[in-house]
Design a protein around this motif. Structure first.
Motif, PDB file in Angstrom:
ATOM      1  N   SER A  29      -0.960 -14.075 -24.298  1.00  0.00           N
ATOM      2  CA  SER A  29      -1.038 -14.946 -23.389  1.00  0.00           C
ATOM      3  C   SER A  29      -0.831 -14.140 -21.634  1.00  0.00           C
ATOM      4  O   SER A  29      -1.219 -15.033 -20.126  1.00  0.00           O
ATOM      5  CB  SER A  29       0.312 -15.791 -22.944  1.00  0.00           C
ATOM      6  N   ASN A  30      -0.577 -12.789 -22.278  1.00  0.00           N
ATOM      7  CA  ASN A  30      -0.763 -12.728 -21.163  1.00  0.00           C
ATOM      8  C   ASN A  30      -2.040 -11.072 -21.206  1.00  0.00           C
ATOM      9  O   ASN A  30      -1.420  -9.990 -21.617  1.00  0.00           O
ATOM     10  CB  ASN A  30       1.393 -11.580 -20.121  1.00  0.00           C
ATOM     11  N   SER A  31      -2.657 -11.141 -20.431  1.00  0.00           N
ATOM     12  CA  SER A  31      -3.784  -9.794 -20.482  1.00  0.00           C
ATOM     13  C   SER A  31      -3.676  -8.410 -19.576  1.00  0.00           C
ATOM     14  O   SER A  31      -3.929  -7.558 -20.096  1.00  0.00           O
ATOM     15  CB  SER A  31      -4.783 -10.439 -19.585  1.00  0.00           C
ATOM     16  N   SER A  32      -1.935  -8.416 -18.856  1.00  0.00           N
ATOM     17  CA  SER A  32      -1.833  -7.034 -18.677  1.00  0.00           C
ATOM     18  C   SER A  32      -0.803  -6.364 -19.711  1.00  0.00           C
ATOM     19  O   SER A  32      -0.455  -5.550 -19.333  1.00  0.00           O
ATOM     20  CB  SER A  32      -1.306  -7.004 -17.416  1.00  0.00           C
ATOM     21  N   TYR A  33      -0.493  -7.228 -20.201  1.00  0.00           N
ATOM     22  CA  TYR A  33       0.779  -6.882 -21.412  1.00  0.00           C
ATOM     23  C   TYR A  33       0.735  -7.619 -22.787  1.00  0.00           C
ATOM     24  O   TYR A  33       0.691  -8.950 -22.557  1.00  0.00           O
ATOM     25  CB  TYR A  33       2.086  -6.576 -20.594  1.00  0.00           C
ATOM     26  N   ARG A  34       0.021  -7.241 -23.444  1.00  0.00           N
ATOM     27  CA  ARG A  34      -0.187  -8.200 -25.300  1.00  0.00           C
ATOM     28  C   ARG A  34       0.815  -7.072 -26.378  1.00  0.00           C
ATOM     29  O   ARG A  34       1.419  -6.284 -26.539  1.00  0.00           O
ATOM     30  CB  ARG A  34      -1.438  -8.111 -25.489  1.00  0.00           C
ATOM     31  N   HIS A  35       1.625  -8.761 -26.402  1.00  0.00           N
ATOM     32  CA  HIS A  35       3.168  -7.799 -27.251  1.00  0.00           C
ATOM     33  C   HIS A  35       3.166  -9.028 -28.537  1.00  0.00           C
ATOM     34  O   HIS A  35       3.056 -10.119 -27.977  1.00  0.00           O
ATOM     35  CB  HIS A  35       4.416  -7.116 -26.838  1.00  0.00           C
ATOM     36  N   ASN A  36       3.078  -8.113 -29.666  1.00  0.00           N
ATOM     37  CA  ASN A  36       3.126  -9.427 -31.648  1.00  0.00           C
ATOM     38  C   ASN A  36       2.288 -10.353 -31.092  1.00  0.00           C
ATOM     39  O   ASN A  36       2.464 -11.537 -30.830  1.00  0.00           O
ATOM     40  CB  ASN A  36       4.779  -9.764 -31.153  1.00  0.00           C
ATOM     41  N   CYS A  37       1.270 -10.263 -30.681  1.00  0.00           N
ATOM     42  CA  CYS A  37      -0.230 -11.309 -30.454  1.00  0.00           C
ATOM     43  C   CYS A  37      -1.696 -10.724 -31.347  1.00  0.00           C
ATOM     44  O   CYS A  37      -2.004  -9.961 -31.724  1.00  0.00           O
ATOM     45  CB  CYS A  37      -0.139 -12.027 -28.690  1.00  0.00           C
ATOM     46  N   GLU A  38      -2.093 -12.058 -30.795  1.00  0.00           N
ATOM     47  CA  GLU A  38      -3.834 -11.003 -31.505  1.00  0.00           C
ATOM     48  C   GLU A  38      -4.627 -11.915 -30.031  1.00  0.00           C
ATOM     49  O   GLU A  38      -4.307 -12.760 -28.848  1.00  0.00           O
ATOM     50  CB  GLU A  38      -4.484 -12.514 -32.448  1.00  0.00           C
ATOM     51  N   ASP A  39      -5.629 -11.137 -29.776  1.00  0.00           N
ATOM     52  CA  ASP A  39      -6.900 -10.727 -28.422  1.00  0.00           C
ATOM     53  C   ASP A  39      -7.551 -11.295 -28.914  1.00  0.00           C
ATOM     54  O   ASP A  39      -7.795  -9.790 -29.597  1.00  0.00           O
ATOM     55  CB  ASP A  39      -6.018 -10.657 -27.115  1.00  0.00           C
ATOM     56  N   THR A  40      -9.041 -10.879 -27.839  1.00  0.00           N
ATOM     57  CA  THR A  40      -9.957 -10.870 -28.007  1.00  0.00           C
ATOM     58  C   THR A  40     -10.385 -10.357 -26.615  1.00  0.00           C
ATOM     59  O   THR A  40      -9.971 -10.588 -25.649  1.00  0.00           O
ATOM     60  CB  THR A  40     -11.178 -11.469 -28.520  1.00  0.00           C
ATOM     61  N   VAL A  41     -10.691  -8.472 -26.588  1.00  0.00           N
ATOM     62  CA  VAL A  41     -10.817  -7.762 -25.695  1.00  0.00           C
ATOM     63  C   VAL A  41     -12.397  -7.443 -25.682  1.00  0.00           C
ATOM     64  O   VAL A  41     -12.774  -6.648 -26.028  1.00  0.00           O
ATOM     65  CB  VAL A  41     -10.001  -6.555 -24.942  1.00  0.00           C
TER      66      VAL A  41
END
Length: 164
Positions: free
Chosen positions: A30-42
């Motif tokens: 949910s936070n693109s500046s700090y990702r922790h215990n999550c999945e994302d596409t960058v």
């Protein structure tokens, strides 16, 4: 009760057939500046793209990294480095499938070269190292001990234990 049974059944089907583990799926970051215990596409400015898990703002867990030049890694990460089982594919068709540690080929794996050669065996720091088999495209085989990428010698057959 019927909805609970249906949910349980769907979770099993997704896990067995599709390979999705609903119980262990990470939430979307949910936070693109700090990702922790999550999945994302960058997607990076140079065209590279990462899709996968993050921990402490680092690639950590399962992920796929695709470089703009066509290189692709699919597998496990630890602290931003390839670590665990993975597959690295090059644009020319070369491919490594096996173990990684600290961002390098370390452990058992198979490296298939674009010219038809193939190495199956131990690796250390991105080089053939330990017991392995190198098969040339023409069928010649070198089987034995490798060190720092070089073939040292054929492994001696173990003694049969019988006396004459």
């Amino acid at each position: 009760m019927r909805n609970l049974t249906l949910t349980f059944f769907l979770a099993i089907v997704l896990h067995l057939v599709v390979g999705v583990d609903v119980a262990n799926a990470l939430p979307q970051c949910s936070n693109s500046s700090y990702r922790h215990n999550c999945e994302d596409t960058v997607t990076f400015a140079n065209g590279d793209k990462y899709v996968g898990a993050f921990k402490d703002n680092k690639k950590h867990g399962q992920g796929t990294y695709t470089w703009a030049n066509g290189d692709k890694y699919v597998g496990a990460y630890k602290d931003n480095k390839f670590h665990g089982q993975g597959t690295y594919t090059y644009p020319d068709g070369e491919k490594y499938v096996g173990a990684f540690k600290d961002g390098k080929r370390n452990g058992q794996g198979t490296y298939t070269y674009s010219n038809g050669h193939k190495y199956v065996g131990a690796n250390k720091d991105n080089k053939r190292n330990g017991q392995g088999t190198y098969t040339h495209a023409d069928g010649r085989i070198k089987e034995g001990i490798f060190e720092a990428g070089k073939f040292l010698y054929a492994q001696k057959a173990p003694a049969s234990g019988k006396s004459i």
